[in-house]
Write an enzyme that holds these catalytic residues in place. Structure first.
Site, PDB file in Angstrom:
ATOM      1  N   CYS A  17       0.817  -1.210   0.000  1.00 36.13           N
ATOM      2  CA  CYS A  17       0.000   0.000   0.000  1.00 36.13           C
ATOM      3  C   CYS A  17       0.854   1.263   0.000  1.00 36.13           C
ATOM      4  O   CYS A  17       1.429   1.600  -1.022  1.00 36.13           O
ATOM      5  CB  CYS A  17      -0.988  -0.028   1.168  1.00 36.13           C
ATOM      6  SG  CYS A  17      -2.348   1.160   0.951  1.00 36.13           S
ATOM      7  N   HIS A  73      -4.512  -4.797  -0.125  1.00 42.09           N
ATOM      8  CA  HIS A  73      -4.168  -5.421   1.156  1.00 42.09           C
ATOM      9  C   HIS A  73      -4.509  -6.907   1.095  1.00 42.09           C
ATOM     10  O   HIS A  73      -5.670  -7.290   1.243  1.00 42.09           O
ATOM     11  CB  HIS A  73      -4.930  -4.759   2.299  1.00 42.09           C
ATOM     12  CG  HIS A  73      -4.457  -3.391   2.633  1.00 42.09           C
ATOM     13  ND1 HIS A  73      -3.619  -3.128   3.690  1.00 42.09           N
ATOM     14  CD2 HIS A  73      -4.687  -2.192   2.025  1.00 42.09           C
ATOM     15  CE1 HIS A  73      -3.368  -1.832   3.740  1.00 42.09           C
ATOM     16  NE2 HIS A  73      -4.005  -1.245   2.728  1.00 42.09           N
ATOM     17  N   GLU A  75      -3.894  -8.977   3.298  1.00 43.07           N
ATOM     18  CA  GLU A  75      -4.273  -9.396   4.646  1.00 43.07           C
ATOM     19  C   GLU A  75      -5.712  -9.054   4.994  1.00 43.07           C
ATOM     20  O   GLU A  75      -6.242  -9.518   6.006  1.00 43.07           O
ATOM     21  CB  GLU A  75      -3.330  -8.765   5.680  1.00 43.07           C
ATOM     22  CG  GLU A  75      -3.520  -7.271   5.905  1.00 43.07           C
ATOM     23  CD  GLU A  75      -2.858  -6.395   4.858  1.00 43.07           C
ATOM     24  OE1 GLU A  75      -2.815  -5.171   5.059  1.00 43.07           O
ATOM     25  OE2 GLU A  75      -2.389  -6.924   3.824  1.00 43.07           O
TER      26      GLU A  75
END
Length: 637
Positions: free
Chosen positions: A517, A602, A604
């Site tokens: 990011c 992202h 995650e």
């Protein structure tokens, strides 16, 4: 000698009662039973100073009821207006249980007359603040969502303890779906509320958080199935919920050995509105006071990333928050030698002083596509359950309707399986990185805690540090430069300058690394790519992209994006860099080069369907395409 519930109620019903609490916690104490508590008040400076008696074997007991103001978030080093609202702790000296039916026969039911009813901010003024937050904060990359409060104010005529107890009685009779319905009298002020939202609870070492977001405001005639289905199909409402789940997963990843296991979603129906919710479970053995500190405060009432949200709240709420968005936390002994914890977020709560002045603070979640006047209406609706006469009949309920359950289940069709798994299932993930050491550099976004959980599931040994810590890349097989808020071009900012220096160092040393990011954006600038501010930020958005030949559903939280007109670049001193991009807009999704990889999204996040596999693929690329001598030195420690 312990007194009966009736004797305790006699003391509570006195004209000038001592500190007391009546708590209806149906998910903890069981349906139909309330806790009757009397105690002595203290004002600890910090959560660690809350005095807890030793645990014991035998009957479970409740020890302390703490009221935690918003300003306590300074314990985590985050910014907050110091409005001097104290941390309050009731050391419980007497406790009993009582049935709702019996209690209702004892509670007063006096008329309540409100005078000078008003909001501190008009709908138009609140809508203007919403517009400013969207343009100046979300639009500049400060965060994905923010909650800004407004406060309903009034005075109760001829106020006394019977007024507050009558108010509590009305809520107990009419409000549905609350996690806690309560009255807490401290001696100098009284809190009466029906909070829909658990903060965190712990029983037998299992911690549970309950992210709630998205709001369906019932029409005057009550809810109907068609509108419920429209609400569940509303992408804005779903995005709001996904974002707060991500933020609470960050917290659970910090306090739980295995991170969090996501359950849901469900429809939470109350008297005047409904929300959608998930539950997150995880095992923990940390001190409950430490857990309370590490989970200050819920993103559903602050925003995300949390540290950035605190700065935004300080800018737009200069008067402070008092206890709004704080929590009421009930700490006890479980009778097995361990601690129990139950807590509710202090929302839908009236804060009443001894003169009868009432304050009810409410807020709305502001995201990139919020409509300012709609958010103003939503904030007003959230106060309705406390300030209106409440309906004579309970509204229709649809939480178990087959169509509603199917619509809720469909929300999980394209989110991350990883966070829906329990810890045993996660252990079955292929761990071909076993034993490798990885350093994660946090850039003020605890998404890094979630990254760490996924990396550990892949077999990596993980160390997390802040960009502001003294650290070295030496001794690590891999480095992950983490996400965070901010403009990647503002190199005069210490954090941004640090990321530029660190990433250039990794490139020059050809150390294998992954940039996520904000760090991906910094890497893109270091490689000579153009960076643009997006006209409409991606904050909690799932998109389907082509990731180096694979179609993936991934979650984006970004205001800036790198641009490229080519799928491949040859860069002097670096080599060939592959570029995953949107073929129409040129927006860069990910990069792969010698010794490195990066992603704008992202992996995650709950919004990324195959996060661990994507991370594993990018890490393998970074390791495989690192010069042999660098891999050998790392592996041969």
């Amino acid at each position: 000698m312990s007194q009966t519930a009736a004797h305790l109620m006699e003391r509570i019903l006195q004209p000038a009662p001592e500190p007391f609490a009546l708590l209806y916690r149906p998910e903890s104490s069981g349906p139909g039973l309330l806790d009757v508590l009397i105690g002595e008040m203290s004002e600890p400076q910090v959560l660690a100073d809350i005095d807890l008696p030793a645990t014991s074997i035998g009957a479970p007991r409740l020890d302390v009821l703490a009221l935690i103001p918003y300003r306590q978030i300074a314990e985590r080093g985050f910014e907050a207006v110091d409005d001097e609202s104290p941390l309050l702790a009731m050391n419980i000296t007497e406790q009993q249980s009582i049935s709702i039916e019996r209690l209702l026969g004892m509670l007063p039911n006096v008329p309540i007359q409100l005078n000078s009813e008003r909001f501190d901010l008009s709908d138009a003024s609140y809508a203007e603040i919403v517009s400013q937050v969207i343009a100046n904060e979300i639009g500049s990359g400060e965060g994905a969502n923010f909650v800004i409060k407004r406060t309903f104010l009034a005075e109760i005529s001829e106020y006394g303890p019977a007024s507050a107890l009558s108010f509590f009685r009305h809520l107990l009779e009419r409000e549905k779906g609350a996690y806690w319905t309560f009255i807490i009298h401290t001696g100098s002020r009284t809190f009466v509320g029906a909070s829909p939202e658990r903060h965190i609870s712990i029983k037998d070492g299992l911690s549970v958080m309950n992210p709630i977001s998205g709001t369906y405001r019932y029409p005057p005639a009550g809810p109907n199935l068609s509108e419920v289905m429209d609400f569940l199909a509303d992408r804005k409402e779903a995005d709001e919920l996904y974002m707060v789940v991500d933020e609470e997963l960050k917290m659970m990843a910090r306090i739980c050995e295995d991170g969090g296991h996501v359950l849901g979603p469900y429809l939470k129906e109350m008297a005047h509105l409904a929300h959608t919710e998930y539950f997150i479970e995880g095992k923990t053995h940390r001190d409950v006071r430490e857990i309370l500190r590490e989970t200050l405060f819920a993103p559903t009432v602050t925003g995300s990333p949390l540290e950035s949200a605190c700065r935004v709240i300080q800018r737009y709420e200069p008067q402070g928050r008092a206890y709004y968005s704080g929590m009421a936390a009930l700490i006890g002994s479980d009778g097995k030698g361990g601690r129990s914890l139950d807590s509710a977020i202090l929302i839908r709560t009236a804060d009443i002083d001894n003169s009868g002045e009432v304050r009810i603070s409410v807020g709305s979640t502001i995201v990139r596509h919020s409509d300012p006047m709609t958010e103003a209406a939503e904030s007003r609706a959230k106060a309705t359950g406390l300030i209106s006469a409440l309906k004579n009949q309970a509204p229709s309920r649809f939480g178990n309707h087959l169509q509603v359950r199917a619509a809720l289940a469909s929300r999980n069709a394209y989110v991350s399986d990883f966070w829906l798994m329990d810890s045993q299932q996660r252990e079955q993930i292929q761990a071909d990185f076993s034993g490798r050491q990885v350093l994660i550099v946090d850039a003020e976004d605890t998404f890094t805690s979630m990254i760490a959980k996924q990396l550990r599931a892949l077999g990596l040994v993980v160390t997390v540090c802040s960009f502001s810590d003294e650290y070295s890349f030496e001794g690590y097989d891999l480095v992950i430069m983490g996400p965070g808020p901010g403009n990647p071009s503002e190199v005069q900012q210490p954090k941004i300058n640090h990321l530029h220096v660190a990433i250039r160092s990794l490139l020059s040393q050809q150390r294998p690394f992954l940039a996520v990011c904000l760090s991906h954006q910094v890497l893109s600038l270091c490689l000579g790519l153009e960076l643009q501010r997006k006209a409409i930020p991606n904050q909690g958005v799932q998109k389907q992209i082509d990731l180096f030949g694979n179609v993936e559903r991934v979650g984006f939280y970004n205001t800036f994006a790198a641009q490229s007109s080519s799928d491949r670049l040859d860069i002097d001193g670096i080599g060939t860099v592959e570029i995953s991009r949107d073929s129409e807009t040129g927006e860069v999704h990910a990069l792969r080069g010698p010794s490195f990889a990066s992603m704008q999204f992202h992996a995650e996040s709950l919004l990324t369907q195959e996060g661990p596999r994507i991370i594993a693929d990018l890490l393998r690329h970074a390791l495989i395409h690192t010069p042999v001598e660098n891999n050998a030195s790392a592996a041969g420690r």
